[in-house]
Write a protein that holds these residues in place. Structure first.
Motif, PDB file in Angstrom:
ATOM      1  N   THR A 182       0.819  -1.216   0.000  1.00 58.64           N
ATOM      2  CA  THR A 182       0.000   0.000   0.000  1.00 58.64           C
ATOM      3  C   THR A 182       0.847   1.257   0.000  1.00 58.64           C
ATOM      4  O   THR A 182       0.524   2.244  -0.685  1.00 58.64           O
ATOM      5  CB  THR A 182      -0.928   0.003   1.229  1.00 58.64           C
ATOM      6  OG1 THR A 182      -1.718  -1.187   1.225  1.00 58.64           O
ATOM      7  CG2 THR A 182      -1.855   1.212   1.204  1.00 58.64           C
ATOM      8  N   ASP A 183       1.963   1.242   0.739  1.00 53.51           N
ATOM      9  CA  ASP A 183       2.787   2.451   0.835  1.00 53.51           C
ATOM     10  C   ASP A 183       3.553   2.755  -0.456  1.00 53.51           C
ATOM     11  O   ASP A 183       4.172   3.809  -0.585  1.00 53.51           O
ATOM     12  CB  ASP A 183       3.752   2.360   2.022  1.00 53.51           C
ATOM     13  CG  ASP A 183       4.695   1.163   1.930  1.00 53.51           C
ATOM     14  OD1 ASP A 183       4.646   0.435   0.915  1.00 53.51           O
ATOM     15  OD2 ASP A 183       5.473   0.946   2.880  1.00 53.51           O
ATOM     16  N   GLN A 184       3.505   1.832  -1.425  1.00 53.66           N
ATOM     17  CA  GLN A 184       4.147   2.094  -2.716  1.00 53.66           C
ATOM     18  C   GLN A 184       3.235   2.892  -3.650  1.00 53.66           C
ATOM     19  O   GLN A 184       3.693   3.416  -4.657  1.00 53.66           O
ATOM     20  CB  GLN A 184       4.516   0.766  -3.393  1.00 53.66           C
ATOM     21  CG  GLN A 184       5.606  -0.019  -2.664  1.00 53.66           C
ATOM     22  CD  GLN A 184       5.874  -1.349  -3.343  1.00 53.66           C
ATOM     23  OE1 GLN A 184       4.978  -2.193  -3.453  1.00 53.66           O
ATOM     24  NE2 GLN A 184       7.095  -1.527  -3.817  1.00 53.66           N
ATOM     25  N   ILE A 185       1.962   2.950  -3.304  1.00 53.41           N
ATOM     26  CA  ILE A 185       0.990   3.682  -4.131  1.00 53.41           C
ATOM     27  C   ILE A 185       0.842   5.085  -3.554  1.00 53.41           C
ATOM     28  O   ILE A 185       0.250   5.284  -2.496  1.00 53.41           O
ATOM     29  CB  ILE A 185      -0.381   2.973  -4.153  1.00 53.41           C
ATOM     30  CG1 ILE A 185      -0.214   1.484  -4.465  1.00 53.41           C
ATOM     31  CG2 ILE A 185      -1.299   3.650  -5.156  1.00 53.41           C
ATOM     32  CD1 ILE A 185       0.378   1.193  -5.820  1.00 53.41           C
ATOM     33  N   ARG A 186       1.355   6.058  -4.256  1.00 49.37           N
ATOM     34  CA  ARG A 186       1.432   7.414  -3.714  1.00 49.37           C
ATOM     35  C   ARG A 186       0.249   8.297  -4.095  1.00 49.37           C
ATOM     36  O   ARG A 186       0.184   9.451  -3.679  1.00 49.37           O
ATOM     37  CB  ARG A 186       2.733   8.076  -4.170  1.00 49.37           C
ATOM     38  CG  ARG A 186       3.990   7.361  -3.682  1.00 49.37           C
ATOM     39  CD  ARG A 186       5.228   7.954  -4.300  1.00 49.37           C
ATOM     40  NE  ARG A 186       5.237   7.768  -5.754  1.00 49.37           N
ATOM     41  CZ  ARG A 186       6.171   8.291  -6.556  1.00 49.37           C
ATOM     42  NH1 ARG A 186       7.134   9.046  -6.041  1.00 49.37           N
ATOM     43  NH2 ARG A 186       6.113   8.076  -7.854  1.00 49.37           N
ATOM     44  N   THR A 187      -0.665   7.762  -4.885  1.00 49.34           N
ATOM     45  CA  THR A 187      -1.839   8.534  -5.284  1.00 49.34           C
ATOM     46  C   THR A 187      -3.095   7.741  -4.976  1.00 49.34           C
ATOM     47  O   THR A 187      -3.081   6.508  -4.922  1.00 49.34           O
ATOM     48  CB  THR A 187      -1.816   8.856  -6.795  1.00 49.34           C
ATOM     49  OG1 THR A 187      -1.674   7.637  -7.540  1.00 49.34           O
ATOM     50  CG2 THR A 187      -0.681   9.793  -7.140  1.00 49.34           C
ATOM     51  N   LYS A 188      -4.186   8.449  -4.766  1.00 54.50           N
ATOM     52  CA  LYS A 188      -5.469   7.812  -4.464  1.00 54.50           C
ATOM     53  C   LYS A 188      -6.442   8.096  -5.602  1.00 54.50           C
ATOM     54  O   LYS A 188      -6.763   9.254  -5.880  1.00 54.50           O
ATOM     55  CB  LYS A 188      -6.039   8.347  -3.151  1.00 54.50           C
ATOM     56  CG  LYS A 188      -7.381   7.724  -2.778  1.00 54.50           C
ATOM     57  CD  LYS A 188      -7.910   8.320  -1.482  1.00 54.50           C
ATOM     58  CE  LYS A 188      -9.277   7.715  -1.141  1.00 54.50           C
ATOM     59  NZ  LYS A 188      -9.827   8.302   0.121  1.00 54.50           N
TER      60      LYS A 188
END
Length: 329
Positions: A185-191
């Protein structure tokens, strides 16, 4: 040559350009005597992977992960890098969609590889793949080759190839293999937020099998309904060259050309269109092009399969009359 085709889907619906790129990949495989692997990425994609396996591929990779349910450039770039490292292809092919434009340069840079994007074709000469790209809004084309070691990454422009030429297996299906990837999850920097929606009147002309297109020869906005009537009678959509949309006679989402939509319908009927290169690059992939223009030297006749030199205000009403007669008969 080992080729990896990356397809695109959203909410379990294919982006049809994926199958245009599939047709291109199959042609390249025939030239290079190589192998072709297709990949489907997302969540809940088993049905799509099985559908893709019905085409002539050597293998289909189902790349599924919770963090791939919604598109993010981080997630897709990280996932596809792992897919490429596992499959070890020589060439990675993608459809040149808005989504691919977003993540593919990031993917290529993360692997320290070059990318040739928005290709309109290719040639295979002297055991070398040569990709063709348009330059200067279609005024010229450039031959581009990869330097350095594979894997190489390239994308094909919408309508550069015909999706209906994608060959299916005559019997059986390609094997489908689930490929596990590691994403945190922490590798995905955008929502991801709600998908951007075009204006309500927006239309995807790339899906229309028949297009009736108007140019300066239509003369005035009050003549547009005539072309719209013809389009309706033959089951098509109305569209236009840039000057018509710039004048506001038709919405901008109806524009065909280098600054509009690129289409490849079964029939493209050009009414009063001179055939400037900026327009032609957006429609020359049509299966059949018919043009009506009173100027026998109009450039549109150079790409038209059928040409009528004459006054569209005489010809179109006559067409409408005959079509109405046939429908009422």
């Amino acid at each position: 040559m080992k080729i990896l085709l990356i397809t695109e889907q959203r909410d379990a619906q294919w982006n049809k350009i994926s199958f245009e790129t599939l047709a291109a990949a199959q042609q390249i495989v025939q030239h290079t005597k190589g192998t072709l692997t297709g990949a489907v990425i997302g969540k809940g994609i088993s049905t799509l992977a099985d559908e893709l396996a019905g085409y002539q591929l050597d293998e289909v990779l189902a790349v599924e992960h919770d963090l791939l349910e919604k598109y993010t450039p981080d997630g897709f770039a990280l996932a596809l890098r792992q897919v490429i490292e596992s499959a070890k292809p020589d060439l990675v092919l993608l459809p040149h969609t808005y989504q691919v434009r977003d993540f593919a340069p990031k993917l290529a840079a993360s692997m320290n590889k070059g990318m040739i994007g928005d290709c309109t074709g290719y040639r295979y000469e002297n055991d070398k793949l040569i990709f063709v790209r348009q330059m200067f809004q279609g005024r010229t084309a450039a031959d581009v080759v990869f330097a350095g070691d594979p894997p190489w990454i390239a994308s094909f422009q919408s309508s550069a190839f015909r999706a209906d030429l994608g060959a299916k297996h005559s019997s059986g299906k390609a094997p489908v293999k689930s490929l596990r990837i590691n994403l945190q999850t922490d590798q995905i920097r955008t929502k991801p937020l709600e998908l951007f929606r075009e204006a309500k009147q927006a239309v995807d002309l790339t899906q229309a099998p028949i297009l009736v297109s108007v140019g300066r020869g239509i003369k005035a906005p009050e003549n547009i309904p005539m072309a719209e009537k013809l389009a309706k009678l033959i089951g098509g959509e109305i569209c236009a060259s840039r000057p018509i949309c710039d004048e506001g006679w038709l919405p901008m989402d109806r524009q065909i050309g280098s600054s509009g939509q690129t289409v490849a319908p079964k029939l493209y009927l050009a009414l009063g269109i001179s055939g400037a290169i900026q327009h032609v690059v957006g429609m020359k992939g049509a299966r059949t092009i018919a043009a009506i223009n009173k100027d026998q030297n109009a450039p549109i006749f150079e790409v038209a399969d059928y040409g009528v030199v004459g006054d569209l205000f005489e010809i179109v009403p006559a067409l409408i009359e005959e079509l109405e007669k046939s429908k009422s008969a």
